[in-house]
Design a protein around this motif. Sequence first.
Motif, short mmCIF file in Angstrom:
data_model
loop_
_atom_site.label_atom_id
_atom_site.label_comp_id
_atom_site.label_asym_id
_atom_site.label_seq_id
_atom_site.Cartn_x
_atom_site.Cartn_y
_atom_site.Cartn_z
N THR A 186 0.81 -1.22 0.00
CA THR A 186 0.00 0.00 0.00
C THR A 186 0.84 1.26 0.00
O THR A 186 0.32 2.36 0.17
CB THR A 186 -0.94 0.02 1.21
OG1 THR A 186 -0.17 -0.22 2.40
CG2 THR A 186 -2.02 -1.04 1.09
N ASP B 209 2.95 3.89 -1.97
CA ASP B 209 3.15 4.42 -3.31
C ASP B 209 4.43 5.25 -3.32
O ASP B 209 4.46 6.37 -2.82
CB ASP B 209 1.95 5.28 -3.72
CG ASP B 209 2.12 5.90 -5.09
OD1 ASP B 209 3.07 5.50 -5.80
OD2 ASP B 209 1.32 6.78 -5.45
N ARG B 210 5.46 4.68 -3.87
CA ARG B 210 6.73 5.42 -3.92
C ARG B 210 6.79 6.28 -5.17
O ARG B 210 7.76 6.92 -5.43
CB ARG B 210 7.92 4.45 -3.87
CG ARG B 210 7.96 3.65 -2.58
CD ARG B 210 9.32 3.03 -2.39
NE ARG B 210 9.36 2.12 -1.27
CZ ARG B 210 9.48 2.51 0.01
NH1 ARG B 210 9.58 3.78 0.31
NH2 ARG B 210 9.51 1.62 0.98
#
Length: 282
Positions: free
Chosen positions: A279, A281-282
Amino acid sequence: MDDLGTPVLDDHLHLDPDHGRGIEAVKDFARSGGTHLLVVNKPSWLLGVEPETGEEFRPVFETTLDVVARADEILPGRAWPVLGVHPGLVSKLVDDRGFDPAEARDLMQAGLDLAAEYVADGDAVALKTGRPHYDTTDAVWEASNEVLRHGLALGAENDCAVQLHTEASEDLTEVAEWAEERGLDPHRVVKHYAGGRLAGPTPSVMSEKDRLEVAAERGDPFLMETDFVDDPDRPGAVMGPKTVPRRVRWMREVGYDDAIRNAHVETPEAVYGLDTEATLDR
Protein backbone atom coordinates in the motif's frame (compact mmCIF):
# COMPACT_ATOMS: atom_id res chain seq x y z
CA MET A 1 9.14 14.73 2.05
CA ASP A 2 11.64 12.65 4.02
CA ASP A 3 11.69 9.08 2.67
CA LEU A 4 12.94 6.69 5.35
CA GLY A 5 12.97 3.79 2.88
CA THR A 6 10.42 1.79 4.85
CA PRO A 7 6.73 1.93 5.69
CA VAL A 8 6.28 3.97 8.88
CA LEU A 9 3.03 3.29 10.75
CA ASP A 10 1.65 5.18 13.74
CA ASP A 11 -0.62 2.55 15.29
CA HIS A 12 -2.77 4.88 17.42
CA LEU A 13 -3.49 8.56 17.07
CA HIS A 14 -6.52 10.82 16.93
CA LEU A 15 -7.45 13.45 14.35
CA ASP A 16 -10.02 16.16 15.01
CA PRO A 17 -10.76 18.12 11.81
CA ASP A 18 -13.20 20.46 13.56
CA HIS A 19 -11.41 21.44 16.78
CA GLY A 20 -7.80 20.31 16.33
CA ARG A 21 -5.07 20.31 13.69
CA GLY A 22 -6.67 17.54 11.66
CA ILE A 23 -5.10 17.23 8.23
CA GLU A 24 -2.23 19.59 9.16
CA ALA A 25 -1.08 16.93 11.62
CA VAL A 26 -1.18 14.34 8.83
CA LYS A 27 0.98 16.61 6.66
CA ASP A 28 3.52 16.92 9.50
CA PHE A 29 3.60 13.13 9.83
CA ALA A 30 4.09 12.61 6.09
CA ARG A 31 6.74 15.31 5.71
CA SER A 32 8.71 13.64 8.51
CA GLY A 33 8.69 10.28 6.71
CA GLY A 34 5.44 8.77 8.01
CA THR A 35 3.46 6.67 5.55
CA HIS A 36 0.56 4.88 7.31
CA LEU A 37 -1.86 5.74 10.12
CA LEU A 38 -4.38 3.92 12.26
CA VAL A 39 -6.77 6.68 13.28
CA VAL A 40 -8.85 6.04 16.39
CA ASN A 41 -12.03 8.02 16.96
CA LYS A 42 -11.79 10.56 19.73
CA PRO A 43 -13.83 9.94 22.89
CA SER A 44 -17.44 10.80 22.17
CA TRP A 45 -17.69 13.52 24.81
CA LEU A 46 -14.72 15.39 23.31
CA LEU A 47 -16.71 15.69 20.08
CA GLY A 48 -19.75 17.00 21.94
CA VAL A 49 -21.72 13.76 21.58
CA GLU A 50 -23.71 12.57 24.62
CA PRO A 51 -25.27 9.32 23.38
CA GLU A 52 -28.40 7.75 24.78
CA THR A 53 -28.37 4.82 22.33
CA GLY A 54 -25.77 2.90 20.37
CA GLU A 55 -26.95 4.53 17.14
CA GLU A 56 -26.07 7.95 18.57
CA PHE A 57 -22.36 7.09 18.41
CA ARG A 58 -22.62 7.29 14.61
CA PRO A 59 -21.50 10.96 14.28
CA VAL A 60 -18.32 10.10 16.23
CA PHE A 61 -17.50 7.32 13.81
CA GLU A 62 -18.47 9.29 10.69
CA THR A 63 -16.16 12.15 11.72
CA THR A 64 -13.30 9.65 11.86
CA LEU A 65 -14.16 8.09 8.49
CA ASP A 66 -14.24 11.54 6.88
CA VAL A 67 -10.84 12.60 8.18
CA VAL A 68 -9.32 9.21 7.28
CA ALA A 69 -10.52 9.63 3.69
CA ARG A 70 -8.82 13.04 3.56
CA ALA A 71 -5.63 11.66 5.14
CA ASP A 72 -5.57 8.92 2.50
CA GLU A 73 -5.17 11.58 -0.19
CA ILE A 74 -2.06 13.03 1.49
CA LEU A 75 -0.14 10.00 2.73
CA PRO A 76 2.24 8.01 0.55
CA GLY A 77 0.63 4.98 2.18
CA ARG A 78 -2.83 4.64 3.70
CA ALA A 79 -4.87 5.62 6.71
CA TRP A 80 -7.36 3.23 8.29
CA PRO A 81 -10.07 3.83 10.93
CA VAL A 82 -10.23 2.10 14.30
CA LEU A 83 -13.66 2.59 15.85
CA GLY A 84 -15.02 1.98 19.33
CA VAL A 85 -16.06 3.36 22.69
CA HIS A 86 -13.51 4.89 25.05
CA PRO A 87 -13.62 3.06 28.40
CA GLY A 88 -13.53 6.37 30.27
CA LEU A 89 -17.11 6.96 29.11
CA VAL A 90 -18.31 4.71 31.92
CA SER A 91 -17.36 7.37 34.47
CA LYS A 92 -18.99 10.15 32.47
CA LEU A 93 -22.20 8.12 32.38
CA VAL A 94 -22.19 7.01 36.01
CA ASP A 95 -20.74 10.09 37.70
CA ASP A 96 -22.11 12.88 35.51
CA ARG A 97 -25.25 11.54 33.87
CA GLY A 98 -26.72 9.30 36.58
CA PHE A 99 -26.50 5.94 34.82
CA ASP A 100 -26.05 2.88 36.96
CA PRO A 101 -23.10 0.66 35.94
CA ALA A 102 -25.29 -1.89 34.17
CA GLU A 103 -26.99 0.83 32.10
CA ALA A 104 -23.60 2.29 31.21
CA ARG A 105 -22.40 -1.19 30.20
CA ASP A 106 -25.39 -1.72 27.93
CA LEU A 107 -24.96 1.64 26.18
CA MET A 108 -21.24 1.14 25.66
CA GLN A 109 -21.78 -2.37 24.31
CA ALA A 110 -24.40 -0.97 21.92
CA GLY A 111 -21.83 1.58 20.72
CA LEU A 112 -19.38 -1.24 20.08
CA ASP A 113 -22.08 -3.11 18.16
CA LEU A 114 -22.39 -0.10 15.84
CA ALA A 115 -18.60 0.13 15.46
CA ALA A 116 -18.55 -3.57 14.51
CA GLU A 117 -21.04 -2.85 11.70
CA TYR A 118 -18.45 -0.55 10.13
CA VAL A 119 -15.87 -3.34 10.35
CA ALA A 120 -18.30 -5.83 8.82
CA ASP A 121 -18.93 -3.39 5.95
CA GLY A 122 -15.20 -2.96 5.34
CA ASP A 123 -15.15 0.68 6.47
CA ALA A 124 -12.95 0.12 9.56
CA VAL A 125 -10.13 -2.33 10.25
CA ALA A 126 -10.33 -2.77 14.04
CA LEU A 127 -12.34 -2.10 17.18
CA LYS A 128 -11.32 -0.15 20.27
CA THR A 129 -12.46 -0.92 23.82
CA GLY A 130 -10.91 -1.46 27.25
CA ARG A 131 -11.38 -0.58 30.89
CA PRO A 132 -10.50 2.42 33.08
CA HIS A 133 -6.84 3.06 33.86
CA TYR A 134 -7.83 4.65 37.18
CA ASP A 135 -9.48 3.41 40.37
CA THR A 136 -13.22 2.77 40.18
CA THR A 137 -15.88 1.05 42.24
CA ASP A 138 -16.13 -2.73 41.97
CA ALA A 139 -19.42 -2.38 40.09
CA VAL A 140 -17.95 -0.02 37.51
CA TRP A 141 -14.86 -2.23 37.12
CA GLU A 142 -16.96 -5.33 36.49
CA ALA A 143 -19.26 -3.47 34.08
CA SER A 144 -16.15 -2.26 32.24
CA ASN A 145 -14.75 -5.78 31.99
CA GLU A 146 -18.07 -6.93 30.54
CA VAL A 147 -17.76 -4.20 27.89
CA LEU A 148 -14.18 -5.28 27.18
CA ARG A 149 -15.18 -8.94 26.82
CA HIS A 150 -18.01 -7.92 24.50
CA GLY A 151 -15.47 -6.08 22.34
CA LEU A 152 -13.30 -9.20 22.17
CA ALA A 153 -16.30 -11.28 21.13
CA LEU A 154 -17.11 -8.77 18.38
CA GLY A 155 -13.50 -8.96 17.21
CA ALA A 156 -13.83 -12.73 16.91
CA GLU A 157 -17.17 -12.47 15.10
CA ASN A 158 -15.81 -9.95 12.61
CA ASP A 159 -12.30 -11.43 12.29
CA CYS A 160 -10.66 -8.16 13.28
CA ALA A 161 -8.13 -6.85 15.77
CA VAL A 162 -9.17 -5.11 18.97
CA GLN A 163 -7.22 -2.21 20.45
CA LEU A 164 -7.39 -1.87 24.23
CA HIS A 165 -7.12 1.13 26.51
CA THR A 166 -6.37 -0.27 29.98
CA GLU A 167 -4.43 0.34 33.16
CA ALA A 168 -0.64 0.33 32.85
CA SER A 169 0.53 -3.28 33.06
CA GLU A 170 3.18 -5.67 31.79
CA ASP A 171 0.87 -8.66 32.25
CA LEU A 172 -2.53 -8.85 30.58
CA THR A 173 -2.59 -12.63 30.21
CA GLU A 174 -6.09 -12.72 31.74
CA VAL A 175 -7.38 -10.52 28.89
CA ALA A 176 -5.54 -12.72 26.38
CA GLU A 177 -7.33 -15.73 27.88
CA TRP A 178 -10.68 -13.94 27.54
CA ALA A 179 -9.90 -13.34 23.86
CA GLU A 180 -8.98 -16.97 23.30
CA GLU A 181 -12.18 -18.15 25.02
CA ARG A 182 -14.15 -16.05 22.52
CA GLY A 183 -12.23 -17.26 19.48
CA LEU A 184 -9.96 -14.24 18.97
CA ASP A 185 -6.22 -14.84 18.62
CA PRO A 186 -4.62 -12.96 21.58
CA HIS A 187 -1.95 -11.58 19.24
CA ARG A 188 -4.75 -9.65 17.51
CA VAL A 189 -5.48 -7.90 20.79
CA VAL A 190 -3.37 -4.74 21.00
CA LYS A 191 -2.59 -2.84 24.19
CA HIS A 192 -2.39 0.80 23.26
CA TYR A 193 0.01 3.01 25.30
CA ALA A 194 2.19 0.03 26.18
CA GLY A 195 5.69 -0.28 27.51
CA GLY A 196 8.28 -2.37 25.69
CA ARG A 197 7.44 -5.56 27.58
CA LEU A 198 3.99 -7.19 27.76
CA ALA A 199 2.67 -10.67 28.46
CA GLY A 200 -0.54 -11.56 26.60
CA PRO A 201 -1.63 -9.08 23.91
CA THR A 202 0.57 -7.32 21.35
CA PRO A 203 2.04 -4.09 22.71
CA SER A 204 1.55 -0.83 20.85
CA VAL A 205 4.59 0.86 22.33
CA MET A 206 4.60 4.54 23.18
CA SER A 207 7.44 5.95 21.10
CA GLU A 208 9.86 6.87 23.85
CA LYS A 209 13.43 5.69 23.29
CA ASP A 210 13.66 3.68 26.51
CA ARG A 211 10.44 1.78 25.80
CA LEU A 212 11.47 1.14 22.19
CA GLU A 213 14.88 -0.16 23.25
CA VAL A 214 13.19 -2.77 25.45
CA ALA A 215 10.83 -3.81 22.65
CA ALA A 216 13.60 -3.94 20.05
CA GLU A 217 15.90 -5.99 22.24
CA ARG A 218 13.15 -8.48 23.11
CA GLY A 219 12.33 -9.12 19.46
CA ASP A 220 8.67 -9.98 20.12
CA PRO A 221 5.97 -8.53 17.85
CA PHE A 222 5.22 -4.89 18.62
CA LEU A 223 3.80 -1.71 17.09
CA MET A 224 4.68 1.96 17.57
CA GLU A 225 2.34 4.83 18.42
CA THR A 226 2.09 8.41 19.64
CA ASP A 227 -1.49 8.61 20.97
CA PHE A 228 -1.51 12.14 19.48
CA VAL A 229 -4.74 13.58 20.89
CA ASP A 230 -5.22 16.56 18.50
CA ASP A 231 -6.66 18.79 21.21
CA PRO A 232 -5.88 22.53 20.93
CA ASP A 233 -6.44 22.91 24.68
CA ARG A 234 -3.68 20.33 25.35
CA PRO A 235 -1.08 21.08 22.67
CA GLY A 236 1.73 19.26 24.48
CA ALA A 237 -0.35 16.25 25.50
CA VAL A 238 1.13 12.84 24.76
CA MET A 239 3.28 12.92 21.58
CA GLY A 240 3.24 14.91 18.36
CA PRO A 241 2.61 13.42 14.91
CA LYS A 242 6.29 13.69 13.85
CA THR A 243 7.44 11.38 16.66
CA VAL A 244 7.16 7.91 15.09
CA PRO A 245 9.10 8.86 11.92
CA ARG A 246 11.77 10.51 14.07
CA ARG A 247 12.07 7.42 16.25
CA VAL A 248 12.35 5.19 13.18
CA ARG A 249 15.26 7.33 11.99
CA TRP A 250 16.90 6.97 15.41
CA MET A 251 16.28 3.20 15.40
CA ARG A 252 18.02 2.97 12.05
CA GLU A 253 20.98 4.96 13.37
CA VAL A 254 21.44 2.60 16.33
CA GLY A 255 21.05 -0.56 14.26
CA TYR A 256 17.51 -1.68 15.07
CA ASP A 257 16.64 -2.49 11.44
CA ASP A 258 14.96 -5.79 12.37
CA ALA A 259 12.81 -4.00 14.93
CA ILE A 260 11.73 -1.43 12.33
CA ARG A 261 10.55 -4.20 10.04
CA ASN A 262 8.88 -5.95 12.97
CA ALA A 263 6.86 -2.87 13.99
CA HIS A 264 6.02 -1.44 10.58
CA VAL A 265 5.70 -4.44 8.25
CA GLU A 266 5.44 -7.81 10.01
CA THR A 267 3.27 -6.98 13.02
CA PRO A 268 0.72 -4.82 11.12
CA GLU A 269 0.28 -7.76 8.73
CA ALA A 270 -0.06 -10.33 11.52
CA VAL A 271 -2.40 -8.26 13.70
CA TYR A 272 -4.55 -6.32 11.24
CA GLY A 273 -3.94 -8.08 7.94
CA LEU A 274 -2.52 -4.82 6.55
CA ASP A 275 0.23 -4.90 3.93
CA THR A 276 2.13 -1.67 4.53
CA GLU A 277 4.56 -2.38 1.68
CA ALA A 278 1.99 -3.11 -1.02
CA THR A 279 0.00 0.00 0.00
CA LEU A 280 3.04 2.27 -0.19
CA ASP A 281 3.15 4.42 -3.31
CA ARG A 282 6.73 5.42 -3.92
